[in-house]
Design an enzyme around this catalytic site. Structure first.
Site, mmCIF file in Angstrom:
data_model
loop_
_atom_site.group_PDB
_atom_site.id
_atom_site.type_symbol
_atom_site.label_atom_id
_atom_site.label_comp_id
_atom_site.label_asym_id
_atom_site.label_seq_id
_atom_site.Cartn_x
_atom_site.Cartn_y
_atom_site.Cartn_z
ATOM 1 C CB CYS A 167 -0.825 0.046 5.134
ATOM 2 S SG CYS A 167 0.789 -0.646 4.661
ATOM 3 C CD GLU A 221 -1.438 -2.305 2.081
ATOM 4 O OE1 GLU A 221 -2.294 -3.022 2.619
ATOM 5 O OE2 GLU A 221 -0.211 -2.531 2.167
#
Length: 157
Positions: free
Chosen positions: A87, A56
């Site tokens: 993330c 991510e």
């Protein structure tokens, strides 16, 4: 809100290819705006010796570069697995409009990627965390914020 399975399939394919190619862990992400892929990313923690190089995060960095800004308003992120705390925070900081994920945190834990301890640490008072955390020179550190507040033409974020 419904996601597009095509983008999730791409995130999953990135994650799987990352493993089978030997490049990294089983995590991939796709960032989409207006129905088009803006950027992708796959986990490269071990390949780059960067503990922040989660799929991510890599996708967010690539999307910000592609779009020429530090905010991803109007974007959706498709990630092969439920985002870890780092993330998740980055997705919020980037201001994505939606998160779609494939596998759950429990699925990741069953494969050896257990981040439950991070959630526990976040909930603990600072003085009870595993890594000692000490407030040092707060009276001097505030100068940075004073300078920020006084800065003419600053870019707020």
């Amino acid at each position: 809100m419904q996601g597009n399975p095509v983008f999730m399939e791409k995130a999953i394919a990135l994650a799987t290819e990352n493993v089978t190619s030997g490049r990294g862990g089983p995590f991939g992400a796709v960032i989409v705006r207006d129905g088009k892929i803006v950027a992708t990313g796959a986990n490269s923690v071990t390949a780059t010796n960067d503990p922040t190089a989660h799929g991510e995060i890599v996708a967010i960095r690539n999307a910000c570069t592609a779009l020429g800004g530090f905010q991803l308003c109007g974007c959706h992120i498709y990630t092969s697995c439920e985002p870890c705390p780092m993330c998740l925070a980055a997705i919020y900081w980037a201001r994505c409009d939606a998160i779609f994920y494939g596998s759950s945190a429990a699925d990741a834990a069953a494969a050896g990627f257990d981040d439950a301890f991070l959630y526990e640490e976040i909930r603990r008072p600072i003085n009870q965390r595993r890594i000692p955390t000490v407030n040092l020179l707060p009276e001097k550190a505030i100068a940075s914020f004073d300078a920020w507040r006084a800065q003419v033409g600053r870019i707020d974020y």
